[in-house]
Design an enzyme around this catalytic site. Structure first.
Site, PDB file in Angstrom:
ATOM      1  N   ARG A  26       0.862  -1.189   0.000  1.00 52.51           N
ATOM      2  CA  ARG A  26       0.000   0.000   0.000  1.00 52.51           C
ATOM      3  C   ARG A  26       0.892   1.230   0.000  1.00 52.51           C
ATOM      4  O   ARG A  26       1.926   1.265   0.682  1.00 52.51           O
ATOM      5  CB  ARG A  26      -0.903   0.025   1.233  1.00 52.51           C
TER       6      ARG A  26
ATOM      7  N   GLU B 230      -3.490   7.429  -3.863  1.00 47.46           N
ATOM      8  CA  GLU B 230      -4.088   6.717  -4.984  1.00 47.46           C
ATOM      9  C   GLU B 230      -5.561   7.065  -5.183  1.00 47.46           C
ATOM     10  O   GLU B 230      -6.287   7.145  -4.174  1.00 47.46           O
ATOM     11  CB  GLU B 230      -3.965   5.215  -4.656  1.00 47.46           C
TER      12      GLU B 230
ATOM     13  N   HIS C  94      -1.515  -0.148  -9.814  1.00 46.38           N
ATOM     14  CA  HIS C  94      -2.031  -1.076  -8.788  1.00 46.38           C
ATOM     15  C   HIS C  94      -2.569  -2.370  -9.424  1.00 46.38           C
ATOM     16  O   HIS C  94      -3.774  -2.658  -9.352  1.00 46.38           O
ATOM     17  CB  HIS C  94      -3.112  -0.403  -7.934  1.00 46.38           C
TER      18      HIS C  94
HETATM   19  C1  GLV Z   1      -4.730  -5.570  -3.585  1.00 42.90           C
HETATM   20  O1  GLV Z   1      -4.078  -4.607  -3.428  1.00 42.90           O
HETATM   21  C2  GLV Z   1      -5.273  -6.349  -2.518  1.00 42.90           C
HETATM   22  O2  GLV Z   1      -5.182  -5.929  -1.360  1.00 42.90           O
HETATM   23  O3  GLV Z   1      -5.842  -7.410  -2.800  1.00 42.90           O
END
Ligand code: GLV
Length: 317
Positions: free
Chosen positions: A236, A265, A283
């Site tokens: 993250r 984001e 992402h």
């Molecule tokens: C993606 O970032 C997830 O947390 O599955």
């Protein structure tokens, strides 16, 4: 019984729910559903299937009085106030395990792409700059013999390490708990975060985002990195103090960075876009056809399990 799904999902999660007699309503647009519309839609539902882009805070939870389960189509669940949901007797579930290999593959791809300047080389070709082979063109870095620092040795971190071990690297890791099997299987060594930052050639981040990991990597410890270090984040964005990383890259204090996630984001700090020594991805850690379908399916199975048996497969609260 009724479930609201905040965006069209890959795979056949809707048909699975319908087969079980659960009525589904899906938000049809590709836009992220607004909070006010979401609140309108979830007033009478028994379950919500949502994405990491949906902020499920106290206000949203207060408006879902009949809901028994919030099923997040992600392994991370920092978008949901899980404590408040628990207080309201709503189970929150996630989709762990099935995206481990896919995300590990992407982290390794980013490391290799940074080390060998793949994105920069591609841009060089498209700009028609390749006139001749040159002994010093796009020189990158090797992996063999280097030290990889794994920050957060959970499922994904361990899989990344296993892949990189086959490149003849040495593995060190920082983690709250010792992982004895991980140490035994890969010869990995647990170290402090500062030691890892100081001694790793490749650093890869795999901690969940919560209060204790906000800016876990900050100006103080990022500046400990080696001059030729590469850092990759597929967890993250909030885990890294982005402005501090930008300063290091701008001043060429490290070799490169690879980011799949961002602090604000989907807004990207424009300074990131100016840098050559960074690879930016939207992402896509779990974004394969197979894995995203499995994640949606598991999210649906969690809903069914709670609504039919009163017990979640993957509870997180
Ligand atoms: C993606 O970032 C997830 O947390 O599955």
């Amino acid at each position: 019984m009724k479930v609201f799904i905040t965006q069209k999902l890959p795979g056949n999660c809707e048909s699975l729910l319908m087969k079980k007699g659960i009525v589904t309503e899906t938000y049809k647009s590709d836009d992220i559903i607004s909070k006010s519309y979401l609140i309108k839609k979830i007033k009478n539902v028994d379950a919500l299937i949502c994405l990491l882009t949906n902020k499920i805070d106290k206000e949203v939870i207060d408006n879902m009085s009949s809901c028994k389960v919030i099923s997040n189509v992600a392994v991370g669940f920092n978008n949901i106030d899980i404590e408040y949901a628990k207080l309201k007797k709503i189970v929150v579930t996630n989709t762990p395990g099935i995206l481990t290999d896919t995300t590990a593959d992407l982290a390794v791809s980013l490391i290799l792409a940074c080390a060998r300047r793949i994105a920069e080389s591609d841009q060089f070709m498209r700009a028609r700059k390749f006139k001749k082979w040159m002994p010093q063109l796009m020189l990158g870095l090797d992996l063999k013999g280097k030290t990889v620092g794994i920050i957060g040795a959970g499922r994904i971190g361990q899989e990344v390490a296993a892949r990189l071990k086959s490149f003849k690297t040495k593995i060190i890791y920082s983690s709250i708990t010792r992982k004895l099997d991980f140490e035994k299987n890969l010869g990995s060594i647990k170290v402090s975060l500062n030691y890892l930052m100081r001694n790793s050639d490749y650093i890869t981040v795999h901690v969940p985002f919560n209060k204790s990991t906000f800016h876990l990597l900050n100006k103080q410890n990022l500046t400990l990195m080696k001059k030729d270090a590469v850092i990759v984040n597929t967890s993250r964005g909030e885990v890294i103090e982005e402005t501090a990383l930008i300063e290091l890259l701008k001043n060429k204090k490290i070799f490169a960075a690879g980011l799949d996630v961002y602090e604000n984001e989907p807004n990207i700090n424009p300074e990131l876009l100016k840098l050559k020594n960074i690879i930016l991805l939207p992402h896509i850690g779990s974004a394969t056809i197979e894995t995203r379908s499995k994640m949606s399916f598991l999210a649906a199975k969690n809903v069914i399990s709670v609504l039919k048996n009163g017990k979640a497969i993957n509870p997180v609260n």
